[in-house]
Scaffold this motif. Structure first.
Motif, short mmCIF file in Angstrom:
data_model
loop_
_atom_site.label_atom_id
_atom_site.label_comp_id
_atom_site.label_asym_id
_atom_site.label_seq_id
_atom_site.Cartn_x
_atom_site.Cartn_y
_atom_site.Cartn_z
N ASP A 272 14.25 -14.71 -1.29
CA ASP A 272 15.50 -14.13 -0.74
C ASP A 272 15.97 -12.99 -1.66
O ASP A 272 16.95 -13.13 -2.38
CB ASP A 272 16.57 -15.21 -0.63
N PRO A 273 15.27 -11.85 -1.62
CA PRO A 273 15.55 -10.78 -2.58
C PRO A 273 16.84 -10.04 -2.27
O PRO A 273 17.34 -10.08 -1.13
CB PRO A 273 14.34 -9.85 -2.42
N PRO A 274 17.40 -9.34 -3.25
CA PRO A 274 18.68 -8.65 -3.06
C PRO A 274 18.55 -7.28 -2.41
O PRO A 274 19.53 -6.75 -1.91
CB PRO A 274 19.21 -8.51 -4.49
N LEU A 275 17.36 -6.69 -2.44
CA LEU A 275 17.12 -5.38 -1.84
C LEU A 275 16.05 -5.54 -0.77
O LEU A 275 14.96 -6.03 -1.07
CB LEU A 275 16.67 -4.37 -2.90
N ALA B 228 0.82 -1.21 0.00
CA ALA B 228 0.00 0.00 0.00
C ALA B 228 0.85 1.25 0.00
O ALA B 228 0.59 2.20 -0.75
CB ALA B 228 -0.94 -0.01 1.21
N LEU B 229 1.89 1.28 0.82
CA LEU B 229 2.71 2.50 0.93
C LEU B 229 3.58 2.71 -0.31
O LEU B 229 3.88 3.85 -0.67
CB LEU B 229 3.58 2.44 2.19
N LEU B 230 3.96 1.64 -0.98
CA LEU B 230 4.70 1.79 -2.23
C LEU B 230 3.85 2.48 -3.31
O LEU B 230 4.39 3.15 -4.19
CB LEU B 230 5.17 0.43 -2.75
N LYS B 231 2.53 2.30 -3.22
CA LYS B 231 1.64 2.85 -4.24
C LYS B 231 0.95 4.14 -3.80
O LYS B 231 0.29 4.78 -4.62
CB LYS B 231 0.56 1.80 -4.58
N ASP B 232 1.11 4.53 -2.55
CA ASP B 232 0.40 5.70 -2.01
C ASP B 232 1.09 6.98 -2.48
O ASP B 232 2.24 7.25 -2.15
CB ASP B 232 0.42 5.64 -0.47
N ARG B 233 0.37 7.79 -3.26
CA ARG B 233 0.96 9.00 -3.84
C ARG B 233 1.15 10.11 -2.81
O ARG B 233 1.71 11.16 -3.13
CB ARG B 233 0.10 9.49 -5.00
N ARG B 234 0.70 9.89 -1.60
CA ARG B 234 0.96 10.85 -0.52
C ARG B 234 2.37 10.68 0.05
O ARG B 234 2.79 11.44 0.92
CB ARG B 234 -0.09 10.72 0.57
N MET C 67 10.43 9.95 7.14
CA MET C 67 10.83 8.93 6.19
C MET C 67 10.27 7.59 6.65
O MET C 67 10.29 7.28 7.83
CB MET C 67 12.35 8.87 6.06
N VAL C 68 9.77 6.83 5.70
CA VAL C 68 9.21 5.51 5.98
C VAL C 68 10.00 4.46 5.20
O VAL C 68 10.26 4.63 4.00
CB VAL C 68 7.72 5.44 5.58
N GLY C 69 10.39 3.40 5.88
CA GLY C 69 11.08 2.30 5.22
C GLY C 69 10.12 1.18 4.89
O GLY C 69 9.42 0.67 5.77
N CYS C 70 10.03 0.83 3.63
CA CYS C 70 9.22 -0.32 3.20
C CYS C 70 10.14 -1.54 3.16
O CYS C 70 11.04 -1.62 2.32
CB CYS C 70 8.61 -0.06 1.83
N PHE D 142 10.37 -6.00 -6.61
CA PHE D 142 10.59 -4.99 -7.65
C PHE D 142 9.94 -3.65 -7.28
O PHE D 142 9.86 -2.75 -8.12
CB PHE D 142 10.03 -5.47 -8.99
N GLY D 143 9.51 -3.50 -6.04
CA GLY D 143 8.85 -2.26 -5.65
C GLY D 143 7.39 -2.26 -6.07
O GLY D 143 6.77 -3.30 -6.25
N GLY D 144 6.85 -1.04 -6.23
CA GLY D 144 5.44 -0.92 -6.62
C GLY D 144 5.10 0.50 -6.96
O GLY D 144 5.90 1.42 -6.75
N GLY D 145 3.92 0.69 -7.51
CA GLY D 145 3.49 2.03 -7.88
C GLY D 145 4.30 2.58 -9.04
O GLY D 145 4.80 1.84 -9.88
N ILE D 146 4.47 3.90 -9.06
CA ILE D 146 5.15 4.53 -10.20
C ILE D 146 6.63 4.20 -10.26
O ILE D 146 7.27 4.39 -11.29
CB ILE D 146 4.95 6.06 -10.21
#
Length: 388
Positions: free
Chosen positions: A273-276, A49-55, A299-302, A332-336
């Motif tokens: 077991d992702p690299p990031l 959710a936070l990866l996609k939240d434009r706020r 700052m928020v850490g995902c 691979f993250g999310g959102g934009i």
């Protein structure tokens, strides 16, 4: 919100961060990581959710910006044009231009090159124990991205060195020595890329760099500074993460006696077991999320690695299941800011690992693999194997 302490440089944590993730996830979707002085999202639902939240976004709020030290100017001059660090409208324009050149057809056309390169590297394997990271996992992504961009493969060692020095800026153990190396690498990397941009402007070729130069969005093209940063971003991200996803994935497969590579098993490798492990975002307005108030400028850490092991999203998440079904992982993250190179990474993993296990079905670990002593990256220092 509960507070937790865990040094990101503690060797036991670096080797296996997943028990810590399990303990903090049990306290809720969000927690406060005292060592980072940062709110972190730990559940799959919250991270997604936070990866996609434009706020929230990657660009630092103006009031939180601090002067750039002179010794780091070369590094941040490049970062200033990175679509990974920007929000709309600049991000949208840069990403649109890159996607016009970085097409699915162009990526798919690389399958034959990846297969041929994988076979060539295996043909050169010595007898006895060998480090698969150096002999296989590291060369493939950097050579592929060199061929894609149209820069010479014989400069791969320089590219790897520059990339490693720049990416080290995001490690928990950052020092002045790391900063100086990153600035030097940024200067040298820029000089190298500018020369190829000038050459391609005069004589376009059938490569991604020429396509990036030619790409237009509403009459606008990438500036030289934007081209430099975009090429460096593609080179850095295009091999750094894939090297360690492949290394972690081969380790995981060999530990379990597995050799079958499919779309599903590749996706499970990326999840397991992702690299990031962390992707940070700035809060742009006062908001309430998952029962907690966040203020502008926080700052928020995902925590991507934690989200991928969430039992609310995946049954028995700490088990490796090559046929797993479930929601899209967060690696691979999310959102934009969803990784623009995800299709290439998936292709490299499927083809290269498929060739490796087809050619060497008796491949075995030779010793206990050790992860590099860094966070928030998570990749092996070496992966010693024998051909069996």
């Amino acid at each position: 919100m509960k507070h937790f302490q865990q040094s990101p440089t503690d060797p036991a944590f670096v080797q296996n961060p997943y028990p810590f993730y399990d303990s903090v996830r049990a306290a809720g979707d969000l927690f406060y990581w005292d060592d980072y002085q940062m709110v972190c999202a730990v559940s799959h639902e919250a991270v997604s959710a936070l990866l996609k939240d434009r706020r929230l976004g990657r660009e630092i709020p103006p009031e939180k910006a601090t002067p750039i030290p002179p010794h780091l100017k070369p590094f941040y001059d490049i970062e200033a044009h990175s679509m990974l660090e920007l929000e709309a409208p600049r991000h949208k324009r840069l990403r649109s231009l890159v996607l016009r050149a970085f097409t699915s057809r162009r990526i798919a056309s690389l399958a034959g090159d990846i297969e041929e390169l994988s076979n060539e590297l295996i043909d050169r394997f010595p007898e006895g124990p060998l480090d698969l990271i150096d002999a296989f996992c590291r060369p493939i992504p950097v050579v592929v991205i060199c061929r894609l961009l149209g820069v010479p493969e014989d400069r791969a060692e320089d590219l790897l060195r520059w990339s490693n020095d720049m990416v080290a800026m995001y490690q928990a153990r950052r020092t002045r020595e790391v900063e100086d190396a990153a600035a030097k690498a940024s200067t040298e990397f820029r000089e190298f890329i500018v020369g190829y941009i000038e050459a391609r402007r005069k004589a376009p070729a059938n490569d991604l760099l020429s396509e990036l130069i030619a790409a237009e969005e509403e009459g606008e093209k990438l500036s030289t500074d934007e081209l430099v940063t975009t090429v460096i971003l593609l080179l850095n991200a295009g091999h750094e993460a894939t090297v360690h996803t492949m290394g972690n994935g081969v380790k995981t497969m060999l530990e379990r006696g597995l050799t079958e590579i499919s779309d599903a098993s590749v996706e499970e490798i990326i999840r397991f077991d992702p690299p990031l492990h962390t992707f940070t975002r700035w809060v742009y307005e006062d908001i309430t999320v998952f029962g907690h108030d966040l203020k502008r400028g926080q700052m928020v850490g995902c925590l991507l690695g934690a989200a991928n092991r969430d039992p609310a999203a995946y049954a028995d998440p700490n088990a490796f299941d090559p046929e797993r079904k479930g929601p899209t992982n967060t690696s691979f993250g999310g959102g934009i800011h969803f990784c623009v190179g995800a299709p290439l990474a998936r292709l490299e993993l499927k083809v290269a690992m498929g060739v490796l296990f087809d050619r060497l079905p008796a491949l075995k670990l030779a010793g206990e693999p050790q992860y590099a002593n860094v966070f928030h990256f998570h990749g092996l220092d070496s992966l010693m194997v024998t051909k069996g």
